[in-house]
Design a protein around this motif. Sequence first.
Motif, PDB file in Angstrom:
ATOM      1  N   ALA A 213      42.026  35.954  36.832  1.00  8.63           N
ATOM      2  CA  ALA A 213      41.475  37.056  36.055  1.00  8.63           C
ATOM      3  C   ALA A 213      42.462  38.222  36.036  1.00  8.63           C
ATOM      4  N   TYR A 214      42.393  39.011  34.988  1.00  6.51           N
ATOM      5  CA  TYR A 214      43.209  40.223  34.901  1.00  6.51           C
ATOM      6  C   TYR A 214      42.553  41.127  33.871  1.00  6.51           C
ATOM      7  N   ASP A 215      42.971  42.393  33.887  1.00  2.00           N
ATOM      8  CA  ASP A 215      42.345  43.361  32.997  1.00  2.00           C
ATOM      9  C   ASP A 215      43.210  43.726  31.793  1.00  2.00           C
ATOM     10  N   PHE A 216      44.521  43.752  31.984  1.00  5.13           N
ATOM     11  CA  PHE A 216      45.435  44.130  30.904  1.00  5.13           C
ATOM     12  C   PHE A 216      46.832  43.638  31.269  1.00  5.13           C
TER      13      PHE A 216
ATOM     14  N   ASN B 132      42.914  48.511  38.941  1.00  2.10           N
ATOM     15  CA  ASN B 132      43.103  49.289  40.174  1.00  2.10           C
ATOM     16  C   ASN B 132      44.572  49.372  40.588  1.00  2.10           C
ATOM     17  N   GLY B 133      45.463  48.829  39.765  1.00  2.90           N
ATOM     18  CA  GLY B 133      46.893  48.914  40.062  1.00  2.90           C
ATOM     19  C   GLY B 133      47.477  47.698  40.740  1.00  2.90           C
ATOM     20  N   SER B 134      46.652  46.800  41.228  1.00  2.00           N
ATOM     21  CA  SER B 134      47.157  45.565  41.828  1.00  2.00           C
ATOM     22  C   SER B 134      47.328  44.510  40.743  1.00  2.00           C
ATOM     23  N   TYR B 135      47.870  43.358  41.124  1.00  2.90           N
ATOM     24  CA  TYR B 135      48.102  42.323  40.113  1.00  2.90           C
ATOM     25  C   TYR B 135      48.073  40.940  40.747  1.00  2.90           C
ATOM     26  N   PRO B 136      47.700  39.931  39.978  1.00  3.01           N
ATOM     27  CA  PRO B 136      47.743  38.556  40.460  1.00  3.01           C
ATOM     28  C   PRO B 136      49.162  38.012  40.328  1.00  3.01           C
ATOM     29  N   ALA B 137      49.472  36.964  41.067  1.00  5.47           N
ATOM     30  CA  ALA B 137      50.807  36.368  40.975  1.00  5.47           C
ATOM     31  C   ALA B 137      50.758  34.908  41.391  1.00  5.47           C
ATOM     32  N   ASN B 138      51.636  34.115  40.782  1.00  6.81           N
ATOM     33  CA  ASN B 138      51.780  32.696  41.129  1.00  6.81           C
ATOM     34  C   ASN B 138      50.428  31.988  41.158  1.00  6.81           C
ATOM     35  N   CYS B 139      49.737  32.063  40.034  1.00  6.64           N
ATOM     36  CA  CYS B 139      48.346  31.624  40.001  1.00  6.64           C
ATOM     37  C   CYS B 139      48.145  30.117  39.891  1.00  6.64           C
TER      38      CYS B 139
ATOM     39  N   PHE C 147      32.080  30.756  42.225  1.00  2.18           N
ATOM     40  CA  PHE C 147      32.939  30.464  41.080  1.00  2.18           C
ATOM     41  C   PHE C 147      33.800  31.665  40.716  1.00  2.18           C
ATOM     42  N   ALA C 148      33.180  32.835  40.734  1.00  2.00           N
ATOM     43  CA  ALA C 148      33.930  34.051  40.420  1.00  2.00           C
ATOM     44  C   ALA C 148      35.045  34.275  41.421  1.00  2.00           C
ATOM     45  N   SER C 149      34.750  33.985  42.687  1.00  2.56           N
ATOM     46  CA  SER C 149      35.761  34.166  43.725  1.00  2.56           C
ATOM     47  C   SER C 149      36.922  33.210  43.530  1.00  2.56           C
ATOM     48  N   SER C 150      36.603  31.947  43.217  1.00  2.00           N
ATOM     49  CA  SER C 150      37.667  30.959  43.043  1.00  2.00           C
ATOM     50  C   SER C 150      38.504  31.255  41.817  1.00  2.00           C
ATOM     51  N   ALA C 151      37.901  31.887  40.813  1.00  2.00           N
ATOM     52  CA  ALA C 151      38.626  32.173  39.573  1.00  2.00           C
ATOM     53  C   ALA C 151      39.324  33.518  39.590  1.00  2.00           C
ATOM     54  N   GLN C 152      39.151  34.276  40.654  1.00  2.00           N
ATOM     55  CA  GLN C 152      39.659  35.638  40.672  1.00  2.00           C
ATOM     56  C   GLN C 152      41.172  35.675  40.484  1.00  2.00           C
ATOM     57  N   GLY C 153      41.875  34.696  41.026  1.00  2.00           N
ATOM     58  CA  GLY C 153      43.315  34.675  40.896  1.00  2.00           C
ATOM     59  C   GLY C 153      43.779  34.529  39.459  1.00  2.00           C
TER      60      GLY C 153
END
Length: 227
Positions: A25-28, A69-76, A17-23
């Motif tokens: 999730a974000y930190d800030f 970590n400096g990366s970011y999600p996109a087009n979720c 579930f965590a893996s599928s929802a990772q897209g």
Amino acid sequence: MKSLTLLVLTHIFLLAFASSAQGYAYDFFYFVQQWPGSYCDTSSGCCYPTYGKPPSDFGIHGLWPNYNNGSYPANCDPNNPFAISQIQDLVSSLQTNWPSLSCPSSDSSSFWQHEWDKHGTCSETVLNQHGYFQAALNLKSKTGLLSCLKSAGISPNGGSYTLTNVKAAIKTCIGHTPYVECNKDASSRYQLYQVYTCVDHSGTTLIDCPVFPTSGACPTSFIFPSF
């Protein structure tokens, strides 16, 4: 044995579930504002929106979910596309505060669509579409970048200013160090282009940036062009 098996299966399910929802999730958030004069006086130029020249003020570029970590999600979430009907009450304010300067001229809605589809959908578990755009408008009002800089004697008059002084002026106003991005004008002079401030997971509270961007670094001094 059954309890152990159940525990293992539960653990596997939670990981999946965590893996599928990772897209999602974000930190800030990075809240990014751009100076229109620096967008327009490059060799590429700009086009004013169909409803007229924007104010001589910083405009919103975007509210971008990021990871520490400096990366970011996109087009979720392609299943939740931009719908202007959901932000109809905000359109007038968005036209003033979040204008598109790209060519050809437009009513800016394509700009907002891009920002929602690429970035906003990655925050939809916290902010729905209306909440996302309202949060950005609230943050622009809260930061007041141009007034902040002018109060420190830094004005968009074509003069040269130091990176240290620009960052210090903004920190004095908002309590947090920003990231300042530069681009080059048509004469290849460095100029103040964008300001990144960091915002908590809710999109409401300014915070210290967990990590700064790495692109568009400014030299020790640069110009602040008029618009």
